[in-house]
Write a protein that holds these residues in place. Structure first.
Motif, PDB file in Angstrom:
ATOM      1  N   LEU A  11     -19.591 -35.331 -41.945  1.00 28.72           N
ATOM      2  CA  LEU A  11     -20.949 -35.088 -41.852  1.00 28.72           C
ATOM      3  C   LEU A  11     -21.388 -35.119 -40.359  1.00 28.72           C
ATOM      4  CD1 LEU A  11     -23.699 -34.643 -43.074  1.00 28.72           C
ATOM      5  CD2 LEU A  11     -24.126 -37.045 -43.164  1.00 28.72           C
ATOM      6  N   GLU A  12     -20.715 -35.643 -39.680  1.00 30.68           N
ATOM      7  CA  GLU A  12     -21.020 -35.815 -38.248  1.00 30.68           C
ATOM      8  C   GLU A  12     -20.485 -34.534 -37.617  1.00 30.68           C
ATOM      9  OE1 GLU A  12     -18.552 -39.207 -36.647  1.00 30.68           O
ATOM     10  OE2 GLU A  12     -20.083 -40.494 -37.613  1.00 30.68           O
ATOM     11  N   ASP A  13     -19.500 -33.914 -37.965  1.00 29.96           N
ATOM     12  CA  ASP A  13     -18.974 -32.326 -37.456  1.00 29.96           C
ATOM     13  C   ASP A  13     -20.141 -31.388 -37.816  1.00 29.96           C
ATOM     14  OD1 ASP A  13     -16.804 -33.843 -36.399  1.00 29.96           O
ATOM     15  OD2 ASP A  13     -15.647 -33.374 -37.871  1.00 29.96           O
ATOM     16  N   ILE A  14     -20.423 -31.661 -38.983  1.00 27.47           N
ATOM     17  CA  ILE A  14     -21.397 -30.512 -39.698  1.00 27.47           C
ATOM     18  C   ILE A  14     -22.663 -30.582 -38.830  1.00 27.47           C
ATOM     19  CG2 ILE A  14     -22.688 -29.659 -41.537  1.00 27.47           C
ATOM     20  CD1 ILE A  14     -20.090 -30.503 -43.185  1.00 27.47           C
ATOM     21  N   ALA A  15     -23.077 -32.041 -38.540  1.00 27.23           N
ATOM     22  CA  ALA A  15     -24.423 -32.123 -37.748  1.00 27.23           C
ATOM     23  C   ALA A  15     -24.391 -31.431 -36.498  1.00 27.23           C
ATOM     24  CB  ALA A  15     -24.705 -33.827 -37.900  1.00 27.23           C
ATOM     25  N   GLU A  16     -23.161 -31.545 -35.744  1.00 24.33           N
ATOM     26  CA  GLU A  16     -23.121 -31.176 -34.522  1.00 24.33           C
ATOM     27  C   GLU A  16     -23.176 -29.763 -34.336  1.00 24.33           C
ATOM     28  OE1 GLU A  16     -19.882 -31.603 -30.790  1.00 24.33           O
ATOM     29  OE2 GLU A  16     -19.737 -33.034 -32.427  1.00 24.33           O
ATOM     30  N   LEU A  17     -22.518 -29.194 -35.395  1.00 22.88           N
ATOM     31  CA  LEU A  17     -22.542 -27.640 -35.604  1.00 22.88           C
ATOM     32  C   LEU A  17     -24.052 -27.030 -35.692  1.00 22.88           C
ATOM     33  CD1 LEU A  17     -19.496 -26.744 -37.527  1.00 22.88           C
ATOM     34  CD2 LEU A  17     -19.792 -26.246 -35.151  1.00 22.88           C
ATOM     35  N   LEU A  18     -24.953 -27.892 -36.650  1.00 21.45           N
ATOM     36  CA  LEU A  18     -26.054 -27.625 -36.881  1.00 21.45           C
ATOM     37  C   LEU A  18     -27.161 -27.850 -35.546  1.00 21.45           C
ATOM     38  CD1 LEU A  18     -26.725 -29.127 -40.394  1.00 21.45           C
ATOM     39  CD2 LEU A  18     -26.723 -26.692 -39.552  1.00 21.45           C
ATOM     40  N   GLU A  19     -26.647 -28.620 -34.688  1.00 19.61           N
ATOM     41  CA  GLU A  19     -27.508 -28.842 -33.468  1.00 19.61           C
ATOM     42  C   GLU A  19     -27.151 -27.670 -32.656  1.00 19.61           C
ATOM     43  OE1 GLU A  19     -26.917 -32.004 -29.636  1.00 19.61           O
ATOM     44  OE2 GLU A  19     -26.982 -32.723 -31.887  1.00 19.61           O
ATOM     45  N   ILE A  20     -25.941 -27.291 -32.455  1.00 14.58           N
ATOM     46  CA  ILE A  20     -25.615 -26.089 -31.663  1.00 14.58           C
ATOM     47  C   ILE A  20     -26.263 -25.093 -32.165  1.00 14.58           C
ATOM     48  CG2 ILE A  20     -23.482 -24.493 -31.163  1.00 14.58           C
ATOM     49  CD1 ILE A  20     -21.841 -27.052 -31.136  1.00 14.58           C
ATOM     50  N   LYS A  21     -26.310 -24.656 -33.578  1.00 10.95           N
ATOM     51  CA  LYS A  21     -27.005 -23.614 -33.969  1.00 10.95           C
ATOM     52  C   LYS A  21     -28.668 -23.644 -33.481  1.00 10.95           C
ATOM     53  CE  LYS A  21     -28.757 -21.742 -38.219  1.00 10.95           C
ATOM     54  NZ  LYS A  21     -29.300 -22.287 -39.641  1.00 10.95           N
ATOM     55  N   HIS A  22     -29.393 -25.018 -33.821  1.00 11.09           N
ATOM     56  CA  HIS A  22     -30.655 -25.205 -33.386  1.00 11.09           C
ATOM     57  C   HIS A  22     -31.028 -24.810 -32.059  1.00 11.09           C
ATOM     58  CE1 HIS A  22     -34.540 -26.720 -33.630  1.00 11.09           C
ATOM     59  NE2 HIS A  22     -34.483 -27.577 -32.658  1.00 11.09           N
ATOM     60  N   ARG A  23     -30.068 -25.194 -31.105  1.00 10.19           N
ATOM     61  CA  ARG A  23     -30.379 -25.133 -29.569  1.00 10.19           C
ATOM     62  C   ARG A  23     -30.222 -23.670 -29.407  1.00 10.19           C
ATOM     63  NH1 ARG A  23     -25.894 -28.318 -26.718  1.00 10.19           N
ATOM     64  NH2 ARG A  23     -25.037 -28.444 -28.712  1.00 10.19           N
ATOM     65  N   MET A  24     -29.215 -22.627 -30.030  1.00 13.65           N
ATOM     66  CA  MET A  24     -29.408 -21.341 -29.798  1.00 13.65           C
ATOM     67  C   MET A  24     -30.470 -20.765 -30.403  1.00 13.65           C
ATOM     68  SD  MET A  24     -25.202 -20.818 -30.524  1.00 13.65           S
ATOM     69  CE  MET A  24     -25.261 -19.053 -29.862  1.00 13.65           C
ATOM     70  N   VAL A  25     -30.830 -21.027 -31.478  1.00 15.10           N
ATOM     71  CA  VAL A  25     -31.857 -20.395 -32.072  1.00 15.10           C
ATOM     72  C   VAL A  25     -33.299 -20.638 -30.985  1.00 15.10           C
ATOM     73  CG1 VAL A  25     -33.518 -20.418 -34.048  1.00 15.10           C
ATOM     74  CG2 VAL A  25     -31.125 -20.176 -34.435  1.00 15.10           C
ATOM     75  N   SER A  26     -33.484 -21.805 -30.684  1.00 14.83           N
ATOM     76  CA  SER A  26     -34.516 -22.379 -29.911  1.00 14.83           C
ATOM     77  C   SER A  26     -34.497 -21.558 -28.341  1.00 14.83           C
ATOM     78  CB  SER A  26     -34.440 -23.740 -29.579  1.00 14.83           C
ATOM     79  OG  SER A  26     -34.478 -24.536 -30.598  1.00 14.83           O
ATOM     80  N   ASN A  27     -33.488 -21.331 -27.991  1.00 14.36           N
ATOM     81  CA  ASN A  27     -33.454 -20.495 -26.776  1.00 14.36           C
ATOM     82  C   ASN A  27     -33.840 -19.216 -27.029  1.00 14.36           C
ATOM     83  OD1 ASN A  27     -32.525 -22.638 -25.243  1.00 14.36           O
ATOM     84  ND2 ASN A  27     -30.366 -22.101 -25.374  1.00 14.36           N
ATOM     85  N   VAL A  28     -33.373 -18.698 -28.060  1.00 15.75           N
ATOM     86  CA  VAL A  28     -33.991 -17.073 -28.447  1.00 15.75           C
ATOM     87  C   VAL A  28     -35.471 -17.028 -28.805  1.00 15.75           C
ATOM     88  CG1 VAL A  28     -33.857 -15.327 -30.344  1.00 15.75           C
ATOM     89  CG2 VAL A  28     -31.531 -16.359 -29.296  1.00 15.75           C
ATOM     90  N   VAL A  29     -36.167 -17.971 -29.435  1.00 14.64           N
ATOM     91  CA  VAL A  29     -37.408 -17.975 -29.583  1.00 14.64           C
ATOM     92  C   VAL A  29     -38.244 -18.269 -28.623  1.00 14.64           C
ATOM     93  CG1 VAL A  29     -39.105 -19.503 -30.801  1.00 14.64           C
ATOM     94  CG2 VAL A  29     -36.962 -19.047 -32.073  1.00 14.64           C
TER      95      VAL A  29
END
Length: 82
Positions: free
Chosen positions: A22-40
């Motif tokens: 779960l920790e690894d998946i949460a880290e990947l979701l955090e990376i995804k969120h950062r990338m999406v936030s930068n685009v927005v």
């Protein structure tokens, strides 16, 4: 020959499918969120284009005569020692 990007994506997808931590998946979701936030943020900034209205503001400004009059009034109101 297949595109190397597609090959890398397939490899990542397979790796993520096999992931159980779960920790690894949460880290990947955090990376995804950062990338999406930068685009927005970048898209939102493009919406606010600043209008160059210098000429309009300059036309509404003080004339040189009015500026001199205000400066003279200001100087006369200063608390000069007598």
């Amino acid at each position: 020959m297949e595109n190397p990007i597609i090959e890398a994506k397939k490899e990542l997808i397979q790796w993520i499918k096999e992931m159980d931590e779960l920790e690894d998946i949460a880290e990947l979701l955090e990376i995804k969120h950062r990338m999406v936030s930068n685009v927005v943020v970048a898209e939102a900034q493009a919406e606010y284009v600043v209008k160059d209205d210098f000429d309009d503001r300059f036309a509404k400004g003080l004339t040189s005569a009015e500026s001199r009059k205000r400066t003279k009034e200001f100087i006369e109101k200063l608390p000069w020692k007598k």
